[in-house]
Design a protein around this motif. Structure first.
Motif, PDB file in Angstrom:
ATOM      1  N   ALA A 567       0.841  -1.200   0.000  1.00  0.00           N
ATOM      2  CA  ALA A 567       0.000   0.000   0.000  1.00  0.00           C
ATOM      3  C   ALA A 567       0.874   1.248   0.000  1.00  0.00           C
ATOM      4  O   ALA A 567       1.896   1.303   0.679  1.00  0.00           O
ATOM      5  CB  ALA A 567      -0.918  -0.005   1.218  1.00  0.00           C
ATOM      6  N   GLY A 568       0.469   2.243  -0.801  1.00  0.00           N
ATOM      7  CA  GLY A 568       1.209   3.496  -0.896  1.00  0.00           C
ATOM      8  C   GLY A 568       2.176   3.550  -2.054  1.00  0.00           C
ATOM      9  O   GLY A 568       2.661   4.633  -2.400  1.00  0.00           O
ATOM     10  N   GLN A 616      -3.965   1.745  -2.696  1.00  0.00           N
ATOM     11  CA  GLN A 616      -4.630   1.536  -1.410  1.00  0.00           C
ATOM     12  C   GLN A 616      -5.181   0.118  -1.358  1.00  0.00           C
ATOM     13  O   GLN A 616      -5.278  -0.576  -2.376  1.00  0.00           O
ATOM     14  CB  GLN A 616      -5.764   2.542  -1.227  1.00  0.00           C
ATOM     15  CG  GLN A 616      -5.315   3.998  -1.327  1.00  0.00           C
ATOM     16  CD  GLN A 616      -4.332   4.365  -0.234  1.00  0.00           C
ATOM     17  OE1 GLN A 616      -4.628   4.198   0.943  1.00  0.00           O
ATOM     18  NE2 GLN A 616      -3.164   4.883  -0.621  1.00  0.00           N
ATOM     19  N   LEU A 617      -5.528  -0.313  -0.146  1.00  0.00           N
ATOM     20  CA  LEU A 617      -6.071  -1.665   0.009  1.00  0.00           C
ATOM     21  C   LEU A 617      -7.307  -1.879  -0.853  1.00  0.00           C
ATOM     22  O   LEU A 617      -7.548  -2.976  -1.361  1.00  0.00           O
ATOM     23  CB  LEU A 617      -6.397  -1.922   1.485  1.00  0.00           C
ATOM     24  CG  LEU A 617      -5.187  -1.976   2.435  1.00  0.00           C
ATOM     25  CD1 LEU A 617      -5.669  -2.001   3.876  1.00  0.00           C
ATOM     26  CD2 LEU A 617      -4.329  -3.205   2.126  1.00  0.00           C
ATOM     27  N   LYS A 618      -8.102  -0.811  -1.033  1.00  0.00           N
ATOM     28  CA  LYS A 618      -9.333  -0.941  -1.814  1.00  0.00           C
ATOM     29  C   LYS A 618      -9.057  -1.215  -3.283  1.00  0.00           C
ATOM     30  O   LYS A 618      -9.952  -1.625  -4.034  1.00  0.00           O
ATOM     31  CB  LYS A 618     -10.168   0.333  -1.690  1.00  0.00           C
ATOM     32  CG  LYS A 618      -9.515   1.571  -2.275  1.00  0.00           C
ATOM     33  CD  LYS A 618     -10.372   2.812  -2.094  1.00  0.00           C
ATOM     34  CE  LYS A 618      -9.701   4.056  -2.689  1.00  0.00           C
ATOM     35  NZ  LYS A 618     -10.537   5.258  -2.504  1.00  0.00           N
ATOM     36  N   HIS A 619      -7.811  -1.002  -3.737  1.00  0.00           N
ATOM     37  CA  HIS A 619      -7.495  -1.211  -5.146  1.00  0.00           C
ATOM     38  C   HIS A 619      -7.174  -2.675  -5.457  1.00  0.00           C
ATOM     39  O   HIS A 619      -7.025  -3.039  -6.635  1.00  0.00           O
ATOM     40  CB  HIS A 619      -6.308  -0.344  -5.562  1.00  0.00           C
ATOM     41  CG  HIS A 619      -6.616   1.125  -5.476  1.00  0.00           C
ATOM     42  ND1 HIS A 619      -5.748   2.052  -4.926  1.00  0.00           N
ATOM     43  CD2 HIS A 619      -7.721   1.816  -5.836  1.00  0.00           C
ATOM     44  CE1 HIS A 619      -6.293   3.248  -4.978  1.00  0.00           C
ATOM     45  NE2 HIS A 619      -7.490   3.132  -5.517  1.00  0.00           N
ATOM     46  N   SER A 637      -7.322 -10.372 -18.348  1.00  0.00           N
ATOM     47  CA  SER A 637      -7.407 -10.025 -16.931  1.00  0.00           C
ATOM     48  C   SER A 637      -6.151 -10.400 -16.173  1.00  0.00           C
ATOM     49  O   SER A 637      -5.356 -11.238 -16.629  1.00  0.00           O
ATOM     50  CB  SER A 637      -8.614 -10.711 -16.280  1.00  0.00           C
ATOM     51  OG  SER A 637      -9.815 -10.335 -16.913  1.00  0.00           O
ATOM     52  N   ALA A 638      -5.980  -9.752 -15.003  1.00  0.00           N
ATOM     53  CA  ALA A 638      -4.877 -10.069 -14.092  1.00  0.00           C
ATOM     54  C   ALA A 638      -5.303  -9.672 -12.675  1.00  0.00           C
ATOM     55  O   ALA A 638      -6.239  -8.900 -12.485  1.00  0.00           O
ATOM     56  CB  ALA A 638      -3.608  -9.325 -14.497  1.00  0.00           C
ATOM     57  N   HIS A 639      -4.580 -10.204 -11.673  1.00  0.00           N
ATOM     58  CA  HIS A 639      -4.877  -9.914 -10.269  1.00  0.00           C
ATOM     59  C   HIS A 639      -3.870  -8.916  -9.710  1.00  0.00           C
ATOM     60  O   HIS A 639      -2.672  -8.998  -9.993  1.00  0.00           O
ATOM     61  CB  HIS A 639      -4.848 -11.191  -9.431  1.00  0.00           C
ATOM     62  CG  HIS A 639      -6.065 -12.045  -9.607  1.00  0.00           C
ATOM     63  ND1 HIS A 639      -7.244 -11.791  -8.950  1.00  0.00           N
ATOM     64  CD2 HIS A 639      -6.293 -13.148 -10.385  1.00  0.00           C
ATOM     65  CE1 HIS A 639      -8.150 -12.694  -9.304  1.00  0.00           C
ATOM     66  NE2 HIS A 639      -7.595 -13.527 -10.168  1.00  0.00           N
ATOM     67  N   LEU A 640      -4.366  -7.980  -8.900  1.00  0.00           N
ATOM     68  CA  LEU A 640      -3.512  -7.053  -8.153  1.00  0.00           C
ATOM     69  C   LEU A 640      -3.633  -7.399  -6.676  1.00  0.00           C
ATOM     70  O   LEU A 640      -4.718  -7.332  -6.100  1.00  0.00           O
ATOM     71  CB  LEU A 640      -3.942  -5.604  -8.396  1.00  0.00           C
ATOM     72  CG  LEU A 640      -3.224  -4.551  -7.544  1.00  0.00           C
ATOM     73  CD1 LEU A 640      -1.729  -4.534  -7.838  1.00  0.00           C
ATOM     74  CD2 LEU A 640      -3.827  -3.166  -7.771  1.00  0.00           C
ATOM     75  N   VAL A 641      -2.529  -7.775  -6.072  1.00  0.00           N
ATOM     76  CA  VAL A 641      -2.480  -8.074  -4.641  1.00  0.00           C
ATOM     77  C   VAL A 641      -1.855  -6.869  -3.940  1.00  0.00           C
ATOM     78  O   VAL A 641      -0.762  -6.425  -4.317  1.00  0.00           O
ATOM     79  CB  VAL A 641      -1.656  -9.342  -4.362  1.00  0.00           C
ATOM     80  CG1 VAL A 641      -1.485  -9.549  -2.857  1.00  0.00           C
ATOM     81  CG2 VAL A 641      -2.325 -10.553  -4.999  1.00  0.00           C
ATOM     82  N   VAL A 642      -2.559  -6.327  -2.926  1.00  0.00           N
ATOM     83  CA  VAL A 642      -2.065  -5.174  -2.170  1.00  0.00           C
ATOM     84  C   VAL A 642      -1.820  -5.614  -0.734  1.00  0.00           C
ATOM     85  O   VAL A 642      -2.728  -6.118  -0.061  1.00  0.00           O
ATOM     86  CB  VAL A 642      -3.068  -4.005  -2.207  1.00  0.00           C
ATOM     87  CG1 VAL A 642      -2.525  -2.819  -1.412  1.00  0.00           C
ATOM     88  CG2 VAL A 642      -3.368  -3.592  -3.641  1.00  0.00           C
ATOM     89  N   ARG A 643      -0.590  -5.394  -0.279  1.00  0.00           N
ATOM     90  CA  ARG A 643      -0.243  -5.702   1.104  1.00  0.00           C
ATOM     91  C   ARG A 643      -0.308  -4.411   1.925  1.00  0.00           C
ATOM     92  O   ARG A 643       0.187  -3.372   1.487  1.00  0.00           O
ATOM     93  CB  ARG A 643       1.158  -6.308   1.189  1.00  0.00           C
ATOM     94  CG  ARG A 643       1.304  -7.579   0.362  1.00  0.00           C
ATOM     95  CD  ARG A 643       2.702  -8.171   0.494  1.00  0.00           C
ATOM     96  NE  ARG A 643       2.865  -9.288  -0.420  1.00  0.00           N
ATOM     97  CZ  ARG A 643       2.480 -10.536  -0.140  1.00  0.00           C
ATOM     98  NH1 ARG A 643       1.935 -10.785   1.040  1.00  0.00           N
ATOM     99  NH2 ARG A 643       2.642 -11.504  -1.017  1.00  0.00           N
ATOM    100  N   ASP A 671      -5.729  -9.931   7.232  1.00  0.00           N
ATOM    101  CA  ASP A 671      -4.351  -9.513   7.527  1.00  0.00           C
ATOM    102  C   ASP A 671      -3.709  -8.773   6.367  1.00  0.00           C
ATOM    103  O   ASP A 671      -2.614  -8.231   6.489  1.00  0.00           O
ATOM    104  CB  ASP A 671      -3.489 -10.714   7.930  1.00  0.00           C
ATOM    105  CG  ASP A 671      -3.371 -11.753   6.814  1.00  0.00           C
ATOM    106  OD1 ASP A 671      -3.744 -11.450   5.650  1.00  0.00           O
ATOM    107  OD2 ASP A 671      -2.912 -12.870   7.094  1.00  0.00           O
ATOM    108  N   HIS A 672      -4.422  -8.746   5.211  1.00  0.00           N
ATOM    109  CA  HIS A 672      -3.930  -8.030   4.016  1.00  0.00           C
ATOM    110  C   HIS A 672      -2.515  -8.466   3.654  1.00  0.00           C
ATOM    111  O   HIS A 672      -1.644  -7.649   3.344  1.00  0.00           O
ATOM    112  CB  HIS A 672      -4.019  -6.524   4.200  1.00  0.00           C
ATOM    113  CG  HIS A 672      -5.440  -6.031   4.298  1.00  0.00           C
ATOM    114  ND1 HIS A 672      -5.810  -4.960   5.072  1.00  0.00           N
ATOM    115  CD2 HIS A 672      -6.584  -6.484   3.725  1.00  0.00           C
ATOM    116  CE1 HIS A 672      -7.121  -4.767   4.971  1.00  0.00           C
ATOM    117  NE2 HIS A 672      -7.612  -5.686   4.155  1.00  0.00           N
ATOM    118  N   HIS A 673      -2.340  -9.795   3.723  1.00  0.00           N
ATOM    119  CA  HIS A 673      -1.119 -10.450   3.223  1.00  0.00           C
ATOM    120  C   HIS A 673       0.112 -10.116   4.057  1.00  0.00           C
ATOM    121  O   HIS A 673       1.240 -10.251   3.566  1.00  0.00           O
ATOM    122  CB  HIS A 673      -0.876 -10.087   1.749  1.00  0.00           C
ATOM    123  CG  HIS A 673      -2.092 -10.273   0.889  1.00  0.00           C
ATOM    124  ND1 HIS A 673      -2.563 -11.513   0.530  1.00  0.00           N
ATOM    125  CD2 HIS A 673      -2.937  -9.368   0.346  1.00  0.00           C
ATOM    126  CE1 HIS A 673      -3.653 -11.362  -0.217  1.00  0.00           C
ATOM    127  NE2 HIS A 673      -3.903 -10.074  -0.340  1.00  0.00           N
TER     128      HIS A 673
END
Length: 1040
Positions: A567-568, A616-619, A637-643, A671-673
């Protein structure tokens, strides 16, 4: 051009031929529509029909009626053609202005009422009005009514004739609509009764109610104020005085001497802008040597109340009592709404913009140290009707099915009724299985409950015409190779036509869909060609041809990849595609199926190659790139993982409690990874309001793999709520939702009252005072105080329980107590669980005796018509705190209207001012101390002087004689009730100065020093034993 047809029949086309201008003959040639015309009129095609139409009727949306057949046939004629499928230049009435409820003031200087009604329509609407559902005759005898456009004017209105419910009807060729109903009422506010109001005599310390008794009036909703003695001295409202805006009554919870005076109620009607005053009500407080205390007694109690959603509600409660009661509000079983506001020192609870959830039972409670009183009543919230779904103007094909739907919500549930062309239409629902021209018209759907009515208006037109593609573009149809294409076929036609298709010269069988379009799957080059759609109904047929071209399919050449980011930070998602050169391509990004607006969300997203800024986590989520052309689209398509920091824990609840601790449980959040390392627990209590504080826990560090902890060091019998915050290596997460509120168990009090002291009071009393314990430290229910006291030289303590937790004093009465006896006193708290520690011991003295002697040799000397001195010999006792001088006019006021002056015990004389001229006064003096008043002196009688003349001397001349100026004036002759003239006083000063020289003379002239370069002001007044009279003034200017 084809005509827009109405009512009974339709033709496919018409042509208008006009004769020379001198002729009034118009020829209408009808052709086509043979079957339909035979059905309605038994005439053949190509017939010519002639009409005699005056030239001034041949205008936009004029109507020609063919009546010499078995039924009517209407054409709507335009200059140069017939109305046909054009934009709505002709339409039924649509209200732009409607009548509103009107209150006509009976005393209005403008002797007329205006009810507005205006509708937009083409051709213009005509209007008529109804009163109580009876049509108004505009030509009736007396001519009260007149019409200006659609506006109804009522001249010289009469209550018995013109009160009622009005509505207007607007009509043109397409139908009639009825306006909403509006009432006319006459507003009035009569004068108060002229009868004298009886005086209200009440002892000091008791409560008083002054009745307003407003006069007859309409409408309701008066506002009330009270004045004291004279306008505009309005009664200030505080915790002791309250004016009910329901009854108008004035309530005084505890009367004291300052309330003496004459009171008048002012009732105001905002609807008619009028106010009236009641006769004065004298309020006479009666002296009490010892003011008694009375328990709280609610005299203003709010009634059961029904309000509408969105309205503001005011609930009133007010109590009499001494001490002045405090008023507290609550909602039974629930907290007060967030929008609530307590006003008027607690006497009013104001609920702003009420909603259904604000319904419930509300309670007011009045409390003082002598007792309490409470009142509960229900507040119900209902709602004005509101449309959920309503009708709108529409055109429908002849013979088609159609349903008009109206759904309204409200409380109580609204009833639905219908009007057609202004008349009641007896149907529960507007369902048409097979539309006919007779179904055309103006429809109104009306929803109504006891709170009001709402209208929805719509025009229904039933139309018929042969198919036409006249306004549709003819362009190429592009189809993707191996893809799917739909070729639209949407002619204007009524009734709905049948369709068939051909490719080049080949007829396609079973080709069209239900809407007439042609669908081709798995497109290849063999499908290239010219496609023709044929549409046909009873009135005619038409076709349209469109070429089909095949394009290369769009393909993704660079697909987005999965991304893992903190995040950020910033990150990219890439996407590219190939496409046919004959089409344009656009790229659309979506997150979890929702399209991303790159402009609206520019703070985080940028460009086609998707740059995600400050992630941000919401993304986090599933990102899809869509390559879009006019003919096809393709996605990747693809996945975005946000820690990032942890999510909020859930389900926080209290599972165990003691007097000083509570045990919590919760569920871990996301725990957001990044693993949760620890938790922070926070609390707030009933005293800290919205401030959250970090709690002390066992264990002191709550590890991330834990989902329970005990909070310690809490305060007994206090309401708490808790929240939990998770932390990981990437930061601190959002707090959980607060737990349900719980109260710790009760315990013995541990805090003693402070500032213990006392003294004073009435004779033979011991007064003990203290500062009450803060409610935070009650530690349990049934909180109170134990007061212990004993004479200083004795050993046995006497204990007394005081049950009021807000009590600040205790008075012990004992006839055997000697004045100024030394006592030891101490105070401690108690509750349900037991007693707390005593305060420090304080020394307090019992009350002294009230003075036993009266002042002697009371004398007075009259100085003028309004002033007198009074003096006396001081009382020899050493317990005198001061003196009270009471004086009143012997015959006019009586002792009940006496005025008072209080002086310290060191004084033995004073000046009485503001007396009435030529009046006999009685004066008495008495000493007082903390125990009360002593006996009064003998009454001393004085008589004030007659007043000076109220007329100024007339200055006759101002003559300059060298270094002096002579001022002469006319003698003032006193009246019989005025003092005789002893002489004159002359004030001489330079202009602009506040100080001058005062001269006294028995003559009617005076010489004054004068300097030529100065300007002077001279004031002359008569001097008498009753004082100085009115002033005459003149200016003397120097030479420039």
């Amino acid at each position: 051009m084809c005509p827009r047809l109405h009512r009974k029949a339709a033709a496919s086309c018409c042509a208008i031929h006009t004769y020379p201008e001198s002729s009034s003959i118009i020829t209408l040639q009808i052709r086509g529509g043979q079957n339909l015309f035979k059905k309605f009129f038994s005439i053949e095609v190509w017939d010519f029909i002639y009409f005699n139409v005056s030239e001034n009727h041949f205008d936009l949306c004029s109507r020609v009626s063919l009546a010499n057949y078995r039924t009517h046939f209407y054409f709507y004629i335009l200059r140069g053609g017939c109305c046909y499928q054009e934009p709505r230049v002709c339409f039924g009435p649509v209200f732009e202005e409607q009548p509103v409820d009107t209150i006509y003031p009976e005393e209005s200087p403008e002797a007329k009422i205006i009810m507005n009604c205006r509708a937009r329509a083409n051709p213009p609407a005509t209007y008529k009005w109804k009163l109580n559902n009876v049509e108004i005759d505009l030509n009736e005898e007396g001519r009260h009514y007149s019409l200006s456009g659609g506006k109804l004017v009522i001249s010289n209105p009469i209550r018995t004739k013109h009160v009622g419910t009005y509505f207007c009807l607007a009509t043109n060729m397409f139908g009639t609509v009825a306006s909403r109903e509006a009432s006319v009422q006459f507003g009035y506010l009569d004068l108060f009764s002229s009868e004298e109001r009886e005086a209200v005599n009440v002892r000091e310390g008791q409560g008083a109610v002054l009745l307003c008794a407003p006069p007859p009036h309409y409408p309701a909703g008066l506002s009330f104020r009270w004045i004291l003695n004279e306008f505009p001295t309005f009664i200030p409202l505080d915790n002791r005085r309250f004016v009910s805006q329901i009854t108008g009554n004035l309530y005084i919870s505890k009367v004291d001497s300052s309330d003496r005076g004459n009171y008048s109620c002012i009732a105001s009607s905002p609807s008619i802008s009028k106010s009236v005053f009641s006769n004065y009500i004298p309020l006479k407080p009666l002296d009490e040597r010892r003011v008694k205390k009375y328990p709280a007694d609610l005299r203003v109690r709010f009634p059961s109340t029904t309000a509408l959603v969105g309205q503001n509600v005011t609930l009133e409660c007010f109590a009499l009592g001494n001490p002045v009661p405090e008023i507290h509000w609550k909602r039974i079983g629930r907290e007060l709404p967030e929008s609530h506001e307590v006003r008027m020192a607690g006497a009013q609870l104001y609920l702003h913009n009420v909603q259904f959830e604000d319904s419930g039972a509300y309670r007011c409670e009045a409390v003082n140290s002598k007792g309490k009183d409470s009142h509960s009543e229900n507040v119900s919230v209902e709602a004005f009707p509101e449309w959920v779904e309503h009708i709108t103007s529409t055109e429908k094909d002849i013979y088609s099915s159609f349903t008009m739907s109206c759904i309204a919500k409200g409380e109580p549930k609204p009833q639905i009724r219908w009007l057609k062309n202004g008349e009641p239409f007896d149907r529960k629902e507007m369902r048409f299985a097979r539309l006919a021209f007779d179904d055309s018209g103006m429809y109104q759907c009306i929803a109504e409950n006891r709170h009001g009515v709402i209208y929805a208006n719509a025009e229904l037109r039933v139309v018929a015409c042969a198919p036409t593609f006249e306004h549709l573009p003819v362009n190429n149809v592009l189809a993707p190779k191996n893809g799917r294409v739909v070729i639209e076929c949407r002619p204007k036609a009524a009734p709905k036509p049948t369709f068939f298709w051909s490719k080049d010269t080949e007829l396609l069988s079973n080709s069209s869909r239900s809407d007439g379009s042609l669908e081709i799957l798995d497109v290849t080059q063999a499908d290239v060609g010219r496609y023709t759609c044929f549409a046909e109904n009873d009135l005619g047929r038409a076709n349209i041809t469109r070429p089909l071209l095949v394009t290369e399919s769009t393909k993704i050449t660079l697909a987005p990849s999965n991304v893992d980011v903190n995040a950020g930070e910033n990150t990219w998602m890439q996407c590219a595609a190939s496409h046919d050169a004959r089409v344009d391509i656009t790229f659309i990004w979506s997150q979890d199926g929702k399209e991303i607006d790159l402009i609206k969300n520019s703070a985080h997203y940028e460009s086609i190659l998707l740059l995600i800024k400050n992630v941000q986590l919401k993304h986090a989520g599933h990102y899809t790139c869509t390559a879009n052309t006019q003919v096809d689209n393709i996605t990747a398509s693809a996945h975005l993982v946000v820690r990032g920091p942890p999510g909020a824990p859930g389900g926080v609840r209290i599972v165990n409690r003691t007097d000083k601790s509570m045990t919590l449980e919760w569920f871990r959040g996301a725990d957001h990874h990044s693993p949760i390392s620890k938790y922070i627990i926070q609390y707030r209590d009933q005293f800290s309001k919205d401030v959250w504080k970090n709690a002390t826990t066992i264990p002191s560090d709550v590890e991330g793999n834990t989902e329970t902890a005990t909070v310690i060091n809490l305060i007994p019998w206090t309401e708490y709520e808790f929240r939990v915050i998770a932390i990981n290596t990437l930061g601190t997460g959002d707090p959980s939702r607060p737990s349900p509120k719980e109260t710790t168990l009760d315990s013995d009090p541990v805090v003693a009252p402070s500032d213990v002291g006392g003294g004073g009071g009435a004779s033979r009393e011991l007064t003990i005072t203290w500062t009450p314990v803060h409610p935070q430290y009650y530690y349990g229910p049934n909180f109170g105080y134990i007061v212990a006291f004993k004479p200083h030289d004795e050993f046995e303590w006497k204990r007394v329980a005081v049950a009021d937790p807000q009590a600040k004093r205790y008075v012990h009465k004992d006839a055997s107590i000697s004045p100024l006896t030394k006592f030891d006193v101490k105070v401690k708290a108690f509750n349900n669980q037991g007693e707390g520690p005593y305060s420090l011991t304080a020394v307090v003295y019992s009350a002294q005796d009230a003075p036993s002697e009266a002042p002697e040799n009371v004398e007075g000397r009259v100085l003028s018509a309004t002033t007198s001195t009074v003096s006396w010999i001081p009382i020899p006792e050493n317990n005198i705190d001061g003196y009270q001088i009471k004086y009143w006019r012997n015959h006019e006021d009586g002792e009940g209207g006496a005025q008072r002056v209080v002086l310290p015990g060191t004084e033995n004389h004073t000046k009485l001012e503001g007396l009435k001229p030529n009046s006999e006064y009685l004066i008495e003096v008495r000493g007082y101390n903390s125990a009360g008043y002593g006996p009064p002196s003998s009454h001393f009688r004085i008589h004030t002087k007659k007043p000076p003349p109220d007329r100024p001397p007339k200055i006759l001349s101002a003559k300059i004689k060298g270094q002096s100026v002579n001022i002469a004036w006319e003698h003032v002759e006193p009246l019989a009730n005025e003092s005789t003239i002893d002489g004159y006083r002359v004030l001489y000063k330079q202009k602009g100065n506040s100080v001058g020289t005062l001269y006294t003379t028995s003559k009617r002239h005076i010489d004054l020093p004068w300097h030529a370069d100065e300007e002077y002001v001279v004031e002359v007044r008569a001097h008498t034993e009753g004082g100085d009279g009115a002033v005459a003034q003149t200016s003397i200017k120097g030479k420039t």
